[in-house]
Design a protein around this motif. Structure first.
Motif, mmCIF file in Angstrom:
data_model
loop_
_atom_site.group_PDB
_atom_site.id
_atom_site.type_symbol
_atom_site.label_atom_id
_atom_site.label_comp_id
_atom_site.label_asym_id
_atom_site.label_seq_id
_atom_site.Cartn_x
_atom_site.Cartn_y
_atom_site.Cartn_z
ATOM 1 N N ILE A 35 -3.616 11.105 8.918
ATOM 2 C CA ILE A 35 -4.947 11.421 8.805
ATOM 3 C C ILE A 35 -5.192 11.521 7.118
ATOM 4 O O ILE A 35 -6.360 10.940 6.604
ATOM 5 C CB ILE A 35 -5.389 12.742 9.621
ATOM 6 N N ALA A 36 -4.443 12.151 6.606
ATOM 7 C CA ALA A 36 -4.476 12.187 5.168
ATOM 8 C C ALA A 36 -4.481 10.651 4.440
ATOM 9 O O ALA A 36 -5.343 10.619 3.567
ATOM 10 C CB ALA A 36 -3.467 12.935 4.587
ATOM 11 N N LEU A 37 -3.684 9.961 4.825
ATOM 12 C CA LEU A 37 -3.716 8.431 4.275
ATOM 13 C C LEU A 37 -5.096 8.027 4.522
ATOM 14 O O LEU A 37 -5.567 7.032 3.555
ATOM 15 C CB LEU A 37 -2.640 7.673 5.032
ATOM 16 N N ALA A 38 -5.685 8.398 5.537
ATOM 17 C CA ALA A 38 -6.946 7.690 6.051
ATOM 18 C C ALA A 38 -8.232 8.119 4.997
ATOM 19 O O ALA A 38 -9.101 7.264 5.342
ATOM 20 C CB ALA A 38 -7.313 7.734 7.706
ATOM 21 N N THR A 39 -7.950 9.032 4.361
ATOM 22 C CA THR A 39 -8.909 9.480 3.335
ATOM 23 C C THR A 39 -9.163 8.269 2.378
ATOM 24 O O THR A 39 -9.935 8.371 1.649
ATOM 25 C CB THR A 39 -8.586 10.705 2.570
ATOM 26 N N ARG A 40 -8.347 7.306 2.393
ATOM 27 C CA ARG A 40 -8.357 6.186 1.479
ATOM 28 C C ARG A 40 -9.653 5.384 1.716
ATOM 29 O O ARG A 40 -10.553 4.961 0.946
ATOM 30 C CB ARG A 40 -7.255 5.223 1.659
ATOM 31 N N PHE A 41 -10.318 5.691 2.874
ATOM 32 C CA PHE A 41 -11.354 5.121 3.407
ATOM 33 C C PHE A 41 -12.656 5.701 3.125
ATOM 34 O O PHE A 41 -13.921 5.165 3.167
ATOM 35 C CB PHE A 41 -11.328 4.514 4.700
ATOM 36 N N LEU A 42 -12.599 6.999 2.475
ATOM 37 C CA LEU A 42 -13.659 7.736 2.185
ATOM 38 C C LEU A 42 -14.185 7.128 0.660
ATOM 39 O O LEU A 42 -13.394 6.694 -0.071
ATOM 40 C CB LEU A 42 -13.417 9.281 2.102
ATOM 41 N N PRO A 43 -15.474 7.358 0.481
ATOM 42 C CA PRO A 43 -16.076 6.922 -0.927
ATOM 43 C C PRO A 43 -15.513 7.637 -1.958
ATOM 44 O O PRO A 43 -15.424 8.709 -1.931
ATOM 45 C CB PRO A 43 -17.599 7.009 -0.645
ATOM 46 N N GLY A 44 -14.838 7.045 -2.848
ATOM 47 C CA GLY A 44 -14.493 7.683 -4.191
ATOM 48 C C GLY A 44 -13.049 8.055 -4.176
ATOM 49 O O GLY A 44 -12.517 8.788 -4.920
ATOM 50 N N VAL A 45 -12.560 7.718 -3.062
ATOM 51 C CA VAL A 45 -10.765 8.181 -2.807
ATOM 52 C C VAL A 45 -10.170 6.983 -3.229
ATOM 53 O O VAL A 45 -10.394 6.024 -2.238
ATOM 54 C CB VAL A 45 -10.483 8.864 -1.580
ATOM 55 N N SER A 46 -9.324 6.852 -3.908
ATOM 56 C CA SER A 46 -8.317 6.008 -4.192
ATOM 57 C C SER A 46 -6.740 6.080 -3.455
ATOM 58 O O SER A 46 -6.625 6.886 -2.908
ATOM 59 C CB SER A 46 -7.960 5.745 -5.899
ATOM 60 N N LYS A 47 -6.295 4.592 -3.698
ATOM 61 C CA LYS A 47 -5.079 4.737 -2.850
ATOM 62 C C LYS A 47 -4.157 5.924 -3.434
ATOM 63 O O LYS A 47 -3.399 6.597 -2.635
ATOM 64 C CB LYS A 47 -4.358 3.459 -2.833
ATOM 65 N N PRO A 48 -3.694 5.913 -4.940
ATOM 66 C CA PRO A 48 -3.088 6.867 -5.231
ATOM 67 C C PRO A 48 -3.682 8.487 -4.996
ATOM 68 O O PRO A 48 -2.609 9.174 -4.605
ATOM 69 C CB PRO A 48 -3.011 6.811 -6.629
ATOM 70 N N GLN A 49 -4.713 8.693 -4.697
ATOM 71 C CA GLN A 49 -5.229 9.941 -4.383
ATOM 72 C C GLN A 49 -5.123 10.224 -2.993
ATOM 73 O O GLN A 49 -4.736 11.402 -2.570
ATOM 74 C CB GLN A 49 -6.880 9.983 -4.517
ATOM 75 N N SER A 50 -5.265 9.339 -1.924
ATOM 76 C CA SER A 50 -5.047 9.489 -0.605
ATOM 77 C C SER A 50 -3.233 9.703 -0.356
ATOM 78 O O SER A 50 -3.262 10.500 0.473
ATOM 79 C CB SER A 50 -5.530 8.159 0.246
ATOM 80 N N LEU A 51 -2.718 8.957 -1.178
ATOM 81 C CA LEU A 51 -1.297 9.322 -1.124
ATOM 82 C C LEU A 51 -0.751 10.644 -1.351
ATOM 83 O O LEU A 51 0.054 11.213 -0.834
ATOM 84 C CB LEU A 51 -0.334 8.278 -1.912
ATOM 85 N N ALA A 52 -1.604 11.088 -2.500
ATOM 86 C CA ALA A 52 -1.278 12.470 -3.064
ATOM 87 C C ALA A 52 -1.518 13.438 -1.911
ATOM 88 O O ALA A 52 -1.169 14.427 -1.748
ATOM 89 C CB ALA A 52 -1.975 12.755 -4.244
#
Length: 286
Positions: A205-222
């Motif tokens: 679910i946390a990795l899926a935040t990548r699909f939210l506006p303004g969230v980059s791949k490194p941020q979703s990984l964090a």
């Protein structure tokens, strides 16, 4: 003796975390708070909600249910920032999440446990809030003070205490494992699948935040690293010292193993895929 050693050990761990954190980590994310808010939402609300659902899905007995909820409401683990660095994640976001969740722990943990519907007792929750403030928030601030006013001194202290902090954390886990080895072995097949499902689902679910506006791949990984790595030392402290029921720590012990496996997988996969380099590299917490 254990009633003294455990809270002192936890306070020391929180002090070492504070040595690596500063309010500058929050200031750095203030311009674009979206990823931080998304991460806090997943870690502090989605993770406990997942635990509640899994408890009912598996029809866990009261002891396992309470233990699972306790690890779910804990803040990020003391190694989360270092894992974020290894994985190529946004370390500034990781440290900001660690700071917020650690500072909020003394209030958020009793509040979320109270709202979970699992019987804990109002008196226990109030006592938990008071003691948690003393052994988590206060040492955290004491560690952050030299970082704010004498960063060079904080750096020297941090280097001197780093290996000791890792040894103390390992000692807490091993001692609790030994104390509850029979319950751990007996409950592994019953509680283990629920713990694995909680950790893996939360990370996905946390990795899926990548699909939210303004969230980059490194941020979703964090966010995934912070959500997956919970502070097992706090969970063990709550179970053993505050509630006086060390057998409740069984889910936390299983989670401590599972979360490190998923963390290694995240690091390996992100490196293999070639993680992006447009992240802010900060000093890892621990």
């Amino acid at each position: 003796m254990a009633a003294i050693i455990l809270p002192v050990s936890l306070a020391f761990l929180m002090f070492t975390v504070g040595l690596r954190l500063s309010f500058g980590h929050l200031a750095g994310t203030a311009a674009r708070p979206g990823p931080l808010l998304a991460g806090l939402f997943v870690q502090m609300l989605v993770l406990p909600a997942l635990a509640w659902g899994i408890i009912h899905l598996f029809r866990l007995p009261p002891e396992a249910a309470l233990g699972l909820m306790i690890i779910a409401v804990c803040p990020g683990g003391i190694t989360s920032n270092y894992v974020s660095l290894l994985a190529g994640a946004d370390v500034a976001l990781s440290t900001a999440m660690t700071l917020v969740t650690s500072l909020a722990a003394s209030l958020s943990i009793p509040l979320l446990l109270g709202l979970s519907g699992i019987e804990v007792g109002a008196t226990s929750l109030v006592r938990m809030a008071v003691v948690m403030t003393a052994v988590t928030a206060v040492p955290l601030f004491l560690g952050m003070a030299p970082r704010a006013f004498a960063p060079a001194t904080a750096e020297r202290i941090s280097r001197a205490t780093d290996k000791l902090a890792k040894a103390v954390f390992a000692g807490i886990v091993l001692a609790t494992f030994w104390q509850n080895r029979d319950a751990l072995i007996a409950s592994a097949t019953d509680t283990g699948p629920a713990v694995v499902l909680l950790n893996v689902t939360a990370v996905l679910i946390a990795l899926a935040t990548r699909f939210l506006p303004g969230v980059s791949k490194p941020q979703s990984l964090a966010i995934a690293v912070e959500t997956g790595l919970q502070n097992a030392a706090i969970a063990i402290f709550i179970c053993s010292s505050l509630l006086g029921r060390p057998e409740l720590a069984v889910p936390a012990l299983i989670y401590a193993v599972v979360m490190n496996v998923t963390a290694l997988v995240l690091v390996a996969v992100s490196r293999r895929l070639g993680a992006q380099n447009d992240f802010a590299i900060g000093r890892p917490a621990t």
